[in-house]
Design a protein around this motif. Structure first.
Motif, mmCIF file in Angstrom:
data_model
loop_
_atom_site.group_PDB
_atom_site.id
_atom_site.type_symbol
_atom_site.label_atom_id
_atom_site.label_comp_id
_atom_site.label_asym_id
_atom_site.label_seq_id
_atom_site.Cartn_x
_atom_site.Cartn_y
_atom_site.Cartn_z
ATOM 1 N N SER A 93 0.820 -1.212 0.000
ATOM 2 C CA SER A 93 0.000 0.000 0.000
ATOM 3 C C SER A 93 0.854 1.263 0.000
ATOM 4 N N GLY A 94 2.105 1.143 0.400
ATOM 5 C CA GLY A 94 2.990 2.301 0.434
ATOM 6 C C GLY A 94 3.888 2.428 -0.787
ATOM 7 N N GLY A 95 3.666 1.601 -1.797
ATOM 8 C CA GLY A 95 4.495 1.630 -2.998
ATOM 9 C C GLY A 95 5.262 0.328 -3.155
ATOM 10 N N ILE A 96 6.097 0.277 -4.157
ATOM 11 C CA ILE A 96 6.889 -0.925 -4.418
ATOM 12 C C ILE A 96 8.081 -0.927 -3.474
ATOM 13 N N ARG A 97 8.215 -2.023 -2.732
ATOM 14 C CA ARG A 97 9.286 -2.148 -1.739
ATOM 15 C C ARG A 97 10.628 -2.376 -2.429
ATOM 16 N N GLY A 98 11.649 -1.678 -1.993
ATOM 17 C CA GLY A 98 12.997 -1.846 -2.530
ATOM 18 C C GLY A 98 13.505 -3.263 -2.321
ATOM 19 N N SER A 99 14.353 -3.723 -3.209
ATOM 20 C CA SER A 99 14.956 -5.059 -3.158
ATOM 21 C C SER A 99 13.914 -6.170 -3.139
ATOM 22 N N SER A 100 12.810 -5.963 -3.821
ATOM 23 C CA SER A 100 11.754 -6.969 -3.885
ATOM 24 C C SER A 100 11.581 -7.452 -5.323
ATOM 25 N N VAL A 101 10.774 -8.476 -5.481
ATOM 26 C CA VAL A 101 10.409 -8.952 -6.810
ATOM 27 C C VAL A 101 9.789 -7.804 -7.601
ATOM 28 N N GLY A 102 8.957 -7.020 -6.949
ATOM 29 C CA GLY A 102 8.312 -5.889 -7.613
ATOM 30 C C GLY A 102 9.302 -4.845 -8.094
ATOM 31 N N SER A 103 10.298 -4.523 -7.269
ATOM 32 C CA SER A 103 11.272 -3.517 -7.696
ATOM 33 C C SER A 103 12.145 -4.049 -8.823
ATOM 34 N N GLY A 104 12.481 -5.332 -8.768
ATOM 35 C CA GLY A 104 13.232 -5.940 -9.861
ATOM 36 C C GLY A 104 12.429 -5.943 -11.145
ATOM 37 N N ALA A 105 11.134 -6.227 -11.026
ATOM 38 C CA ALA A 105 10.264 -6.231 -12.202
ATOM 39 C C ALA A 105 10.145 -4.828 -12.778
ATOM 40 N N MET A 106 10.019 -3.834 -11.913
ATOM 41 C CA MET A 106 9.900 -2.461 -12.383
ATOM 42 C C MET A 106 11.171 -2.046 -13.124
ATOM 43 N N SER A 107 12.313 -2.386 -12.581
ATOM 44 C CA SER A 107 13.581 -2.049 -13.214
ATOM 45 C C SER A 107 13.719 -2.755 -14.567
ATOM 46 N N SER A 108 13.391 -4.051 -14.599
ATOM 47 C CA SER A 108 13.483 -4.817 -15.844
ATOM 48 C C SER A 108 12.526 -4.276 -16.902
ATOM 49 N N ALA A 109 11.315 -3.944 -16.490
ATOM 50 C CA ALA A 109 10.326 -3.418 -17.431
ATOM 51 C C ALA A 109 10.775 -2.071 -17.974
ATOM 52 N N ASP A 110 11.359 -1.253 -17.118
ATOM 53 C CA ASP A 110 11.831 0.056 -17.552
ATOM 54 C C ASP A 110 12.959 -0.090 -18.571
ATOM 55 N N LYS A 111 13.886 -1.004 -18.308
ATOM 56 C CA LYS A 111 15.026 -1.204 -19.213
ATOM 57 C C LYS A 111 14.613 -1.840 -20.532
ATOM 58 N N SER A 112 13.696 -2.800 -20.476
ATOM 59 C CA SER A 112 13.320 -3.535 -21.688
ATOM 60 C C SER A 112 12.227 -2.843 -22.493
ATOM 61 N N GLY A 113 11.471 -1.976 -21.853
ATOM 62 C CA GLY A 113 10.369 -1.311 -22.531
ATOM 63 C C GLY A 113 9.121 -2.162 -22.642
ATOM 64 N N SER A 114 9.097 -3.331 -21.999
ATOM 65 C CA SER A 114 7.887 -4.161 -22.005
ATOM 66 C C SER A 114 7.613 -4.679 -20.604
ATOM 67 N N GLY A 115 6.365 -4.920 -20.336
ATOM 68 C CA GLY A 115 5.978 -5.475 -19.050
ATOM 69 C C GLY A 115 5.504 -4.474 -18.024
ATOM 70 N N MET A 116 5.583 -3.180 -18.345
ATOM 71 C CA MET A 116 5.172 -2.194 -17.350
ATOM 72 C C MET A 116 3.685 -2.316 -17.028
ATOM 73 N N GLY A 117 2.891 -2.850 -17.951
ATOM 74 C CA GLY A 117 1.459 -3.044 -17.688
ATOM 75 C C GLY A 117 1.206 -3.954 -16.509
ATOM 76 N N VAL A 118 1.991 -5.044 -16.376
ATOM 77 C CA VAL A 118 1.782 -5.955 -15.249
ATOM 78 C C VAL A 118 2.334 -5.367 -13.962
ATOM 79 N N VAL A 119 3.424 -4.606 -14.065
ATOM 80 C CA VAL A 119 3.978 -3.967 -12.869
ATOM 81 C C VAL A 119 3.000 -2.939 -12.321
ATOM 82 N N SER A 120 2.492 -2.072 -13.201
ATOM 83 C CA SER A 120 1.574 -1.037 -12.727
ATOM 84 C C SER A 120 0.251 -1.628 -12.246
ATOM 85 N N ALA A 121 -0.199 -2.704 -12.889
ATOM 86 C CA ALA A 121 -1.430 -3.351 -12.419
ATOM 87 C C ALA A 121 -1.251 -3.901 -11.011
ATOM 88 N N ASN A 122 -0.131 -4.610 -10.782
ATOM 89 C CA ASN A 122 0.102 -5.162 -9.448
ATOM 90 C C ASN A 122 0.267 -4.080 -8.398
#
Length: 111
Positions: free
Chosen positions: A75-104
């Motif tokens: 509820s406070g955002g994506i926690r650092g050093s988590s699966v979510g933060s790794g996914a956000m970083s990967s999606a940002d670098k690759s340009g794909s997948g941000m839809g699932v990150v933002s949905a979650n």
């Protein structure tokens, strides 16, 4: 009515959650691997793969607060050093997948 943003079948497929399983080298594969390494439950990965395999929208309706927390979508955002933060970083670098990150994150902020 779903709580928060949803991930469309296209969002899921772009991230690697497909009817053929999780795509090698994809954001989905990265999330699954990081979930396994963290020794926590697989969090949100099973729900997204289930929806992706069926070509359905991922709404988070079958995702628990615990699964979201284990994956770092709180509820406070994506926690650092988590699966979510790794996914956000990967999606940002690759340009794909941000839809699932933002949905979650949207679901995690409201559930």
């Amino acid at each position: 009515m779903p709580k928060g943003r949803v991930a469309s079948p296209g969002d899921l497929s772009d991230a690697g959650f497909t009817s053929d399983g999780i795509t090698k080298g994809s954001l989905a594969a990265n999330m699954m691997s990081n979930s396994d390494r963290s020794a926590s439950s697989r969090g949100v990965v099973p729900g997204m793969q289930s929806a992706g395999a069926r070509g359905q929208t991922y709404t988070g309706e079958n995702t628990t607060r615990t699964a979201l927390d284990h994956s770092g979508f709180g509820s406070g955002g994506i926690r650092g050093s988590s699966v979510g933060s790794g996914a956000m970083s990967s999606a940002d670098k690759s340009g794909s997948g941000m839809g699932v990150v933002s949905a979650n994150q949207s679901i995690g902020a409201r559930k």
